[in-house]
Structure formats: structure tokens, C-alpha cells
Motif scaffolding. Sequence first.
Motif, PDB file in Angstrom:
ATOM      1  N   ILE A 112       0.840  -1.209   0.000  1.00  0.00           N
ATOM      2  CA  ILE A 112       0.000   0.000   0.000  1.00  0.00           C
ATOM      3  C   ILE A 112       0.872   1.254   0.000  1.00  0.00           C
ATOM      4  CG2 ILE A 112      -1.703   1.319   1.316  1.00  0.00           C
ATOM      5  CD1 ILE A 112      -2.810  -1.327   2.360  1.00  0.00           C
ATOM      6  N   ALA A 113       1.953   1.217   0.798  1.00  0.00           N
ATOM      7  CA  ALA A 113       2.853   2.372   0.855  1.00  0.00           C
ATOM      8  C   ALA A 113       3.501   2.635  -0.505  1.00  0.00           C
ATOM      9  CB  ALA A 113       3.921   2.145   1.923  1.00  0.00           C
ATOM     10  N   ALA A 114       3.932   1.581  -1.195  1.00  0.00           N
ATOM     11  CA  ALA A 114       4.569   1.752  -2.507  1.00  0.00           C
ATOM     12  C   ALA A 114       3.598   2.358  -3.510  1.00  0.00           C
ATOM     13  CB  ALA A 114       5.084   0.405  -3.007  1.00  0.00           C
ATOM     14  N   ILE A 115       2.348   1.898  -3.485  1.00  0.00           N
ATOM     15  CA  ILE A 115       1.336   2.447  -4.396  1.00  0.00           C
ATOM     16  C   ILE A 115       1.073   3.913  -4.071  1.00  0.00           C
ATOM     17  CG2 ILE A 115      -1.080   2.285  -5.114  1.00  0.00           C
ATOM     18  CD1 ILE A 115      -0.874  -0.750  -4.594  1.00  0.00           C
ATOM     19  N   GLY A 116       0.941   4.213  -2.763  1.00  0.00           N
ATOM     20  CA  GLY A 116       0.723   5.601  -2.358  1.00  0.00           C
ATOM     21  C   GLY A 116       1.891   6.493  -2.726  1.00  0.00           C
ATOM     22  N   PHE A 117       3.116   5.999  -2.542  1.00  0.00           N
ATOM     23  CA  PHE A 117       4.296   6.784  -2.909  1.00  0.00           C
ATOM     24  C   PHE A 117       4.342   7.055  -4.408  1.00  0.00           C
ATOM     25  CE2 PHE A 117       6.776   4.977   0.953  1.00  0.00           C
ATOM     26  CZ  PHE A 117       6.143   5.902   1.774  1.00  0.00           C
TER      27      PHE A 117
ATOM     28  N   VAL B 219       6.938  10.073  -5.087  1.00  0.00           N
ATOM     29  CA  VAL B 219       8.112   9.881  -4.239  1.00  0.00           C
ATOM     30  C   VAL B 219       9.191   9.164  -5.057  1.00  0.00           C
ATOM     31  CG1 VAL B 219       9.018   8.772  -2.156  1.00  0.00           C
ATOM     32  CG2 VAL B 219       6.716   9.759  -2.152  1.00  0.00           C
ATOM     33  N   PRO B 220      10.413   9.687  -5.097  1.00  0.00           N
ATOM     34  CA  PRO B 220      11.475   9.000  -5.848  1.00  0.00           C
ATOM     35  C   PRO B 220      11.726   7.603  -5.290  1.00  0.00           C
ATOM     36  CG  PRO B 220      12.126  11.238  -5.262  1.00  0.00           C
ATOM     37  CD  PRO B 220      10.870  10.954  -4.516  1.00  0.00           C
ATOM     38  N   TYR B 221      11.997   6.664  -6.213  1.00  0.00           N
ATOM     39  CA  TYR B 221      12.249   5.269  -5.817  1.00  0.00           C
ATOM     40  C   TYR B 221      11.113   4.744  -4.942  1.00  0.00           C
ATOM     41  CZ  TYR B 221      16.867   7.035  -7.124  1.00  0.00           C
ATOM     42  OH  TYR B 221      17.911   7.638  -7.781  1.00  0.00           O
ATOM     43  N   PHE B 222       9.891   4.951  -5.417  1.00  0.00           N
ATOM     44  CA  PHE B 222       8.721   4.618  -4.593  1.00  0.00           C
ATOM     45  C   PHE B 222       8.670   3.140  -4.223  1.00  0.00           C
ATOM     46  CE2 PHE B 222       7.472   4.261  -9.033  1.00  0.00           C
ATOM     47  CZ  PHE B 222       6.785   3.056  -9.084  1.00  0.00           C
ATOM     48  N   PHE B 223       9.114   2.260  -5.141  1.00  0.00           N
ATOM     49  CA  PHE B 223       9.076   0.825  -4.811  1.00  0.00           C
ATOM     50  C   PHE B 223      10.054   0.503  -3.686  1.00  0.00           C
ATOM     51  CE2 PHE B 223      10.568  -3.559  -5.386  1.00  0.00           C
ATOM     52  CZ  PHE B 223       9.356  -4.231  -5.330  1.00  0.00           C
ATOM     53  N   ALA B 224      11.287   1.048  -3.775  1.00  0.00           N
ATOM     54  CA  ALA B 224      12.289   0.807  -2.734  1.00  0.00           C
ATOM     55  C   ALA B 224      11.828   1.386  -1.400  1.00  0.00           C
ATOM     56  CB  ALA B 224      13.629   1.420  -3.139  1.00  0.00           C
ATOM     57  N   MET B 225      11.179   2.546  -1.436  1.00  0.00           N
ATOM     58  CA  MET B 225      10.670   3.147  -0.203  1.00  0.00           C
ATOM     59  C   MET B 225       9.546   2.298   0.395  1.00  0.00           C
ATOM     60  SD  MET B 225      12.484   5.810   0.493  1.00  0.00           S
ATOM     61  CE  MET B 225      13.818   4.739  -0.083  1.00  0.00           C
ATOM     62  N   GLY B 226       8.740   1.671  -0.463  1.00  0.00           N
ATOM     63  CA  GLY B 226       7.702   0.758   0.020  1.00  0.00           C
ATOM     64  C   GLY B 226       8.301  -0.460   0.698  1.00  0.00           C
TER      65      GLY B 226
END
Length: 268
Positions: A134-139, A144-151
Motif C-alpha cells: 500500500i505504501a509503494a502504491i501511495g508513494f 516519491v522517488p524510488y517509490f518501490f524501494a521506499m515501500g
Amino acid sequence: YLSNLDYSSMITTLREWLLVIQKYGLFEEIQAENLASSITKAFSGFLSFGNINAVFSNVLGVTATLLTWLISIVLSIYMLVERNSIFTTIDRLFSMFMHRNNQDIMIEYVKKSNGLFVSFLYGQALDSLIIGSIAAIGFAFLNVPYFFAMGVVVGVFNMIPMVGPIIGAVPAVILTLISTGNILSAFWVALFMLVLQQIDANIIGPRIVGGSVGVSVFWIVASITIMGTAFGFIGLVFAVPGAAVIKMLFHDSYEYCKKTRQEKTVAE
């Protein structure tokens, strides 16, 4: 050790050997003086490249860590293959110092503790997978840069109850602020993670993990603080099931003492 070697003597000897060999028509295309100069420069550059001892220490440290992980994996496989023999050996060892009834009680509590740990870790891992996704999708929607890595970071830190999602959100907020230079964008990311943390704490987490550990919020925070300080990230992950095991042992010990006192009172 390398910096203490006498390189001038070594190069002089090498040059003399080369001159002798060239008398027999070998390696005539190599200039002895140029070779010596090149070797001197190579060694000088090598030794002046930062702190060579620190470089070797870092390399050895990484190698030792990888070797430790490899040995742990191999040892785990052997333990699974020979688990029956290991259990038999442990059982015989404890039978030398412990009465059979006490040994059975200990085995029962080991099984209960294992059940608490497995139940918690399984539920928390599934919860972290959902929250991280959910966080990756929201990012992605919040740019948000590198949204998948941040998720993934959010999902990993979500393994820590209560404070994990907040810690995992910090890199995403900072990265957004640095990349965009817009405080409002970073604010929306922080607000999104705050809402997600509340949804996880009040809806998703309780439904998945449930009451498998049965530990109050106060003891969760206390166990996370103590275990995290003592054992780092591993302590944070295992703090809650560890507190649940301690609570179970304390409760059963209290009930046993209470029952013993009542039986003693009736007998008198």
C-alpha cells in the motif's frame, strides 16, 4: 606488513636478474631501468592509496560476515536433516539433571513459546507485506522517488510493532523533500504514512495478528525499548513475542503459587 618491506632492494635484485637473463637473448625488449621505475611507481601508488590497513580490514570484515551467513545456512540445513538425533541427544542430556515430570513441563513451555513466536512472526510478516505494498502504491501517486524501494523499507520496518511504520516513513519524507525542495510534498507523504499507520494499528494489524500475543500497549513499548537497546534491530523484531513469553511464564507461575497456597491452607 607491506609498508615495511624493503622495495628498493627488491627492485635492484629484480633489475640485476633481468640484465643477466638478457645476456642470453631473453626479454631483450624490456628496459631494465624502465621496468624498475614502473614497479616503484606501482608500489608507491598502491601504498599511498588511502589507509591500506583500513582497506584490508574492511575487506576481511565483509568476507567474515558473508562466511558467517553461509555457515549459518549450512548449519541450519544440517540441523533440519538431523533434528531427530539432536532432539534425542538434548532429551538425554536434560534427563541427567532433571526429573522427567519437570522435563515434560519444560518441553511443553518450549512448544508454547515456539507457537507464540511463529504466530506473531507469520502475522507480522503478512501485515508488513500488505502495508509495504500500500505504501509503494501511495508513494507512486505522491511522486516519491524510488517509490518501490521506499515501500520495501516501510514493509521491513513494519515488522517492528507500533513504531516501525513511523521509522520506515522517515526516508521517504526526507527523500521527497530533497528531490522536490517542496515542504508541502513532504508533508503529504508524512500525512499519508500517518493515516496508513493508524489504519494498520486499528484495522489491518488486529485482524491479521489478532490477539496471538495478548500483550498490552505499555508492555509492548517497554519491551521494544529494552530489547532494541540491548540487541538492536533483532531485539526490536523479537521484543513483542519475547514479552508474551515472559507474561505467560509469569502468569502460570503466579497461578501455580496461588494454587499451592490454597491447597496448603485447606490441608491445615
